[in-house]
Design an enzyme around this catalytic site. Structure first.
Site, short mmCIF file in Angstrom:
data_model
loop_
_atom_site.label_atom_id
_atom_site.label_comp_id
_atom_site.label_asym_id
_atom_site.label_seq_id
_atom_site.Cartn_x
_atom_site.Cartn_y
_atom_site.Cartn_z
N TYR A 1 -6.96 0.91 13.34
CA TYR A 1 -6.61 0.03 12.16
C TYR A 1 -7.13 0.89 10.89
O TYR A 1 -6.18 1.24 9.82
CB TYR A 1 -7.26 -1.35 12.01
CG TYR A 1 -6.39 -2.12 11.18
CD1 TYR A 1 -5.06 -2.42 10.89
CD2 TYR A 1 -7.27 -2.75 10.14
CE1 TYR A 1 -4.62 -3.23 10.15
CE2 TYR A 1 -6.78 -3.70 9.11
CZ TYR A 1 -5.41 -3.79 8.96
OH TYR A 1 -5.07 -4.81 8.11
N CYS B 1 -4.10 -6.33 2.21
CA CYS B 1 -4.20 -5.83 3.49
C CYS B 1 -4.32 -4.33 3.30
O CYS B 1 -5.28 -3.92 4.00
CB CYS B 1 -2.66 -6.09 4.49
SG CYS B 1 -2.70 -7.71 4.59
N HIS B 2 -3.59 -3.56 2.67
CA HIS B 2 -3.68 -2.03 2.57
C HIS B 2 -3.80 -1.53 1.34
O HIS B 2 -3.64 -0.42 1.03
CB HIS B 2 -2.70 -1.66 3.44
CG HIS B 2 -2.44 -1.84 4.66
ND1 HIS B 2 -1.67 -3.09 5.06
CD2 HIS B 2 -3.35 -2.04 5.88
CE1 HIS B 2 -2.04 -3.37 6.57
NE2 HIS B 2 -2.96 -2.82 6.80
N GLY B 3 -4.02 -2.52 0.27
CA GLY B 3 -4.06 -2.40 -1.08
C GLY B 3 -3.17 -1.62 -2.02
O GLY B 3 -3.31 -0.96 -2.84
#
Lengths: 199, 455
Positions: B302, A154-156
């Site tokens: 986002y 998702c966000h590494g």
């Protein structure tokens, strides 16, 4: 607005009435707000889960559900355990000082027995479930210098094979270790604390 | 016949201000005569609201807000309910078109300075509508209980857990009604999505129109038509809303419906942009989709969230705060204001060191939405409309629009390698559009504004 001809007593009484009304409204809101907190059924649903790990081969991972969350059990090879020492410099919290784990898992391998790693499979950043990239090197698709661990798509965020978070990724702390204990050598109980001096 | 009708109208009018309301808001509401293409989107947004409410009512007749039944009930609507597929595609396509119309409506406001006095409150009510709309879309997205629904909700609710001092965890538990996203969450999101938020939305839209009719519409020239009245007391540059703009808006509606219907009938998923493919599998608690991506209308924010790493805080936000503080101190004349700027700047700097990157990501995401609310006070240009503003504002707005689209695209891509750097640069540019606005609108060379509206 002019205050001439105002009956001060009545004005004060209006103020007091309005204040009491506001307090009453505040109290009336309490049941509505509290009705949205976890129900008795949700609270009771956290029953422990027993897991058979006798068939879990070295280097493999097993996922079970506990309290609606994925819990991972990884059987680490000796090389995997050895690799953890090399990572102390590049993980953000090598001694798990800021992270959540039971005291009996607050050690170098973050486990009761070095071989079996038990983790809550929820990223400490925003609650995605990271992917297992257990194999070291390019085989995991993480580049040649990868030493094995977990990667959150998702966000590494990246974690090592003890669930410790790498530096300069969004996740703030290591992956949580849930309370767990050994019922026997091949059976784990997730959700029940290990007793002092056992195992 | 006419007599009977007049008698009935008279009977109603004696008991309800029917004719007065009609005249005040339609037949004698004078709007500037120079409205252009951009003025379609307000009435179109209202049309989409109606489409969403109507199609939503028919969807609730068949949908079941239960984790065991929800996914199957959506498939049931698609396959077994007569015309159910149309109701669902109207609703899912309508959601995306709602944001298209609202974003263009907002861009119109920014271009022609519609947020400037005396329309600040009108703009703020609009912001409230925008935020309610985002809440509505987010909660509606959980209802099909697909895998992206589940993990998307998991991520967004976890945003609240970034709030420090133990408040965050309690708050996110309260929102979920459980320790994870579960049946309780689905059920309450259904309640919010079908009644609480739509009710608030309708109320806010009503207030938005009341406020609009109090101050009157702005126009592409940014001139107050009320300042130039004829001998009859009516604005010389105004025309009655009905029939002139009702007819014009119907043309807009017809054009809009052609595009809207084309998407519904030929490309309802729009290649994954309006309906994500990962959401066609039921929620799986043990398996995150390979990439968690919100729908396109949330991806710019986002991107701001994902761009905020530890490095971004120290190498991006910290210098930005220091530069902005120095710039403010140099520019403001009042000593008290200078001290306030230094005070706020140093508090932010200290906080940048104390709090972790996760919290700053959430704050930046909030700023990405919330900064629009400050536009009435950030824009210091002597003119309202972009027609009379200079190159600085035009350049800034073009950069911002491109940046918004690039961030939106990056939000759909994996966060790794050059994408992260690009998103971080985009984040700084996004913030600078707002933060530097008082300067570039002050120094910009403006053109003289005409007395009357132009054609």
């Amino acid at each position: 607005m002019s205050n001439d001809g105002v009956n001060r007593t009545r004005r004060q009484l209006i103020g007091v009435t309005a204040g009491l009304g506001a307090i009453g409204t505040g109290f009336a809101a309490v049941p509505f707000v509290l009705s949205m907190t976890p129900s008795a059924r949700a609270r009771a649903a956290g029953a422990p889960v027993e897991v058979d790990i006798s068939k879990l081969a070295e280097g493999q991972m097993l996922t079970v559900e506990w309290r609606g969350k994925p819990v991972w059990i990884v059987s680490r090879t000796p090389e995997m355990i050895d690799s953890l020492k090399n990572l102390d410099a590049i993980v953000a919290d090598p001694d798990s000082a800021k992270s959540i784990q039971p005291d009996y898992a607050k050690n170098a391998s973050r486990a009761i027995k070095d071989k079996y790693l038990v983790l809550v499979g929820i990223c400490t950043h925003l609650g995605c479930s990271p992917l297992a990239k257990l194999q070291a090197g390019a085989a995991s698709g993480m580049g040649d210098d990868w030493l094995g661990g977990f990667f959150c798509p998702c966000h590494g965020s990246k974690f090592d094979l003890a669930g410790r978070v790498y530096k300069n990724v969004p996740a703030p702390t290591n992956l949580d270790v849930p309370p767990y204990s050994y019922v026997s050598d091949t059976r784990l109980m997730i959700g029940v604390d290990q007793k002092e001096g056992a195992a | 016949m006419q007599k009977v009708f007049d008698a009935m109208l008279g009977w109603v009018d004696a008991r309800f201000p029917l004719i007065k309301t009609w005249e005040e808001h339609l037949s004698k509401y004078y709007a500037p005569k120079n409205f252009n293409f951009w003025y379609y989107f307000g009435s179109l947004a209202l049309l989409v609201l109606v489409i969403q409410i109507v199609s939503g009512i028919f969807l609730t007749m068949h949908y079941k807000p239960d984790t065991q039944l929800a996914f199957a009930s959506v498939e049931y609507i698609m396959r077994d309910v007569p015309w159910g597929w149309l109701m669902r595609y109207l609703h899912s396509t309508g959601a995306s078109f709602f944001f298209i119309t609202v974003y263009l409506h907002m861009l119109r406001g920014i271009m022609y300075g519609s947020y400037r006095g005396p329309r600040e409150l009108l703009w703020l009510i609009g912001m409230a509508i925008f935020i309610a709309l985002m809440a509505e879309a987010f909660m509606g997205y959980l209802l099909p209980w697909g895998n992206m629904s589940y993990w998307g909700a998991q991520v967004i609710i976890s945003l609240f857990s970034a709030i420090p001092f133990g408040i965050g965890d309690i708050l996110s538990e309260w929102i979920r009604g459980d320790f994870v996203v579960s049946d309780a969450t689905l059920n309450r999101f259904f309640a919010f999505h079908v009644i609480a938020v739509p009710l608030a939305l309708c109320g806010l839209v009503f207030v938005h129109i009341v406020a609009l009719h109090k101050v009157g519409s702005n126009n592409p020239d940014g001139i107050e038509i009320k300042k130039n009245k004829g001998p009859d007391g009516l604005p010389v540059d105004g025309i009655p809303f009905h029939p002139y703009y009702t007819v014009k808006d119907i043309v807009g509606v017809a054009g809009f419906l052609i595009i809207f219907a084309a998407v519904i009938f030929f490309a309802p998923e729009l290649g994954g942009w309006f309906l994500e493919h990962d959401n066609f599998t039921p929620a799986n608690i043990l398996q995150t989709p390979p990439e968690i991506v919100p729908l396109w209308y949330f991806t710019p924010y986002y991107s701001l969230l994902r761009a905020t790493t530890e490095e971004m805080v120290t190498k991006g936000l910290l210098p930005l705060t220091i530069v902005m503080t120095i710039l403010t101190v140099i520019s403001v004349r009042n000593v008290l204001a200078k001290m306030a700027a230094v005070g706020i700047g140093s508090v932010v700097v200290v906080c940048l060191f104390i709090f972790e990157a996760k919290l700053w990501g959430v704050i930046l995401m909030g700023l990405g939405v919330g900064l629009f609310a400050f536009l009435p006070w950030l824009d210091m240009s002597p003119v309202k409309s972009i027609r009379y503003k200079g190159w600085m504002f035009k350049t800034a707005l073009i950069i911002f629009c491109i940046d918004f689209l690039v961030l939106g695209w990056l939000g759909t891509q994996p966060a790794s390698g050059p994408n992260v750097i690009l998103a971080q640069i985009g984040t700084i540019l996004y913030l600078l559009f707002f933060f530097l606005m008082p300067w570039y609108t002050t120094f910009d060379k403006t053109k003289p504004v005409p007395e009357r509206v132009t054609q």
